[in-house]
Scaffold this active site. Sequence first.
Site, mmCIF file in Angstrom:
data_model
loop_
_atom_site.group_PDB
_atom_site.id
_atom_site.type_symbol
_atom_site.label_atom_id
_atom_site.label_comp_id
_atom_site.label_asym_id
_atom_site.label_seq_id
_atom_site.Cartn_x
_atom_site.Cartn_y
_atom_site.Cartn_z
ATOM 1 N N ARG A 73 13.827 -0.607 -10.174
ATOM 2 C CA ARG A 73 14.778 -1.034 -11.499
ATOM 3 C C ARG A 73 13.987 -0.394 -12.563
ATOM 4 O O ARG A 73 12.795 0.053 -12.339
ATOM 5 C CB ARG A 73 14.628 -2.580 -11.299
ATOM 6 N N ALA A 75 14.743 1.650 -16.112
ATOM 7 C CA ALA A 75 15.588 2.838 -16.420
ATOM 8 C C ALA A 75 14.762 4.098 -15.879
ATOM 9 O O ALA A 75 15.375 4.805 -15.253
ATOM 10 C CB ALA A 75 15.803 3.022 -17.922
ATOM 11 N N ARG A 115 24.189 2.476 -10.884
ATOM 12 C CA ARG A 115 23.998 1.660 -11.984
ATOM 13 C C ARG A 115 24.553 2.417 -13.237
ATOM 14 O O ARG A 115 24.161 3.569 -13.154
ATOM 15 C CB ARG A 115 22.636 1.208 -12.348
ATOM 16 N N ASP A 265 17.370 1.122 -22.180
ATOM 17 C CA ASP A 265 18.199 2.060 -20.880
ATOM 18 C C ASP A 265 18.968 2.809 -21.404
ATOM 19 O O ASP A 265 19.195 3.956 -20.752
ATOM 20 C CB ASP A 265 18.946 0.906 -20.327
ATOM 21 N N ASN A 275 19.517 -2.510 -24.218
ATOM 22 C CA ASN A 275 18.476 -2.856 -23.211
ATOM 23 C C ASN A 275 18.870 -4.124 -22.545
ATOM 24 O O ASN A 275 20.150 -4.606 -22.829
ATOM 25 C CB ASN A 275 17.328 -3.024 -24.210
ATOM 26 N N LYS A 276 17.925 -4.754 -21.999
ATOM 27 C CA LYS A 276 18.084 -5.816 -20.920
ATOM 28 C C LYS A 276 18.857 -7.050 -21.986
ATOM 29 O O LYS A 276 18.445 -7.217 -23.069
ATOM 30 C CB LYS A 276 16.834 -6.606 -20.532
HETATM 31 O O1 MRU Z 1 18.003 -4.611 -14.940
HETATM 32 P P1 MRU Z 1 16.710 -3.764 -15.006
HETATM 33 O O2 MRU Z 1 15.621 -4.723 -14.534
HETATM 34 O O3 MRU Z 1 16.592 -2.687 -14.559
HETATM 35 O O4 MRU Z 1 16.519 -3.712 -16.420
HETATM 36 C C1 MRU Z 1 15.453 -3.026 -17.059
HETATM 37 C C2 MRU Z 1 15.509 -3.182 -18.519
HETATM 38 O O5 MRU Z 1 16.133 -3.550 -19.194
HETATM 39 C C3 MRU Z 1 14.397 -2.532 -19.137
HETATM 40 O O6 MRU Z 1 13.782 -3.042 -20.392
HETATM 41 C C4 MRU Z 1 14.591 -0.935 -19.582
HETATM 42 O O7 MRU Z 1 14.993 -0.649 -18.289
HETATM 43 C C5 MRU Z 1 13.231 -0.109 -19.999
HETATM 44 S S1 MRU Z 1 12.190 0.215 -18.693
HETATM 45 C C6 MRU Z 1 10.872 0.912 -19.260
#
Ligand code: MRU
Length: 377
Positions: A73, A75, A115, A265, A275-276
Amino acid sequence: MLWFRILAANSSMSSSASSSVSTQGGPPLDHIGWSVGGGVRYLDQTQLPDAEVYRETADIDEMVEAIKMLRVRGAPLIGVSAAMGLAAAAAVEARNARLTLEWLENAAARLAGARPTAVNLEWAIDRMRTAGRRAFTQRAGVDDVAATLRNEAQAIWDEDIAMCVAIGVAGTALVPRSATILTHCNAGALATGGMGTALAVIYRAHADGKEPSVVSTETRPLRQGARLTVWELHRAGIPVTAIVDSAAASLMADGKIDCVITGADRIAANGDVANKIGTYGLAVLAKAHGIPFYVAAPLSTFDWTLTSGKAIPIEERAGDEVDAAPGVPVRNPAFDVTPADLVSALITDRGVFRPPYAESLATVAAREVRGVRRTLD
Ligand code: MRU
């Protein structure tokens, strides 16, 4: 911090050197790599922090499942993993004399669709598709096509390692000597092929002799902060404290947070950041308390085709990930979009960009778009 120095030193080496370092235990985690048999070996992040379980695959369906289930997981890491998975599966097809352009297109489409929000996945698969199509057009034999795909996946991984290092170098100047930095989700080594994005800035500041300490949100519902960020930083010897997501406001009000750094992301050309889920709320809180809100990401996270974040596809995940009484409807968006005007700076592998982003990013955007056009021609 020995692993950090090894990675930083190798970022200037040839492309094959950097990944051999990462598979020889250079970074603290060997979370992604090639298996001896040519498959992809990855750390199953759903098992952390309780167990370090490694899996191997050279199968497209398994890699799609690993991405969907968040075994891999973050990005950048899903882009790297998908590219490596495609190369590994193509090698198996080549060995069985079944590797065709049709197989490649189908496998690429399935991986790219695993995704929707992180553009790094599409970006990496586009590169793989382009490399494979070109090899087929040149009437290369199946073994040569498979070798081309493996080289492209290796290059994507190597570049990701180097981009992480460059983000750390660019961002360290923004970190005060002894700062408490709030971060959300996991934007560390576990989320990339290298040392992370937001956490790369913190690792670099630490290596530079500063004394950063980190406050990590829990990150509901899948707890990437409490399970992964805390685990990773603790292993690296960086002081870290976990909080529930809803504690961020009062910590900011009490003056306990000096800045916020998150990953991303997908970033639109105007600087809007997906982002998350929960990142937007943190940005609003940071603004309300006069705290800088930084986003760290490589150029592979920018989507130059989008003029605003409104068009970023937001993944809606299964309701059973949310802890709610049975039978009630659940909404579970995995990401949100933070408007560019809440972002104090974008920390990238090409330096730090300040608002207004449509202007400050324009030159790099034009260069990147020209580069993509050349590759496609
Ligand atoms: O759902 P995830 O765990 O893949 O979400 C990841 C995030 O939101 C990270 O903050 C983002 O991918 C940046 S990773 C360097």
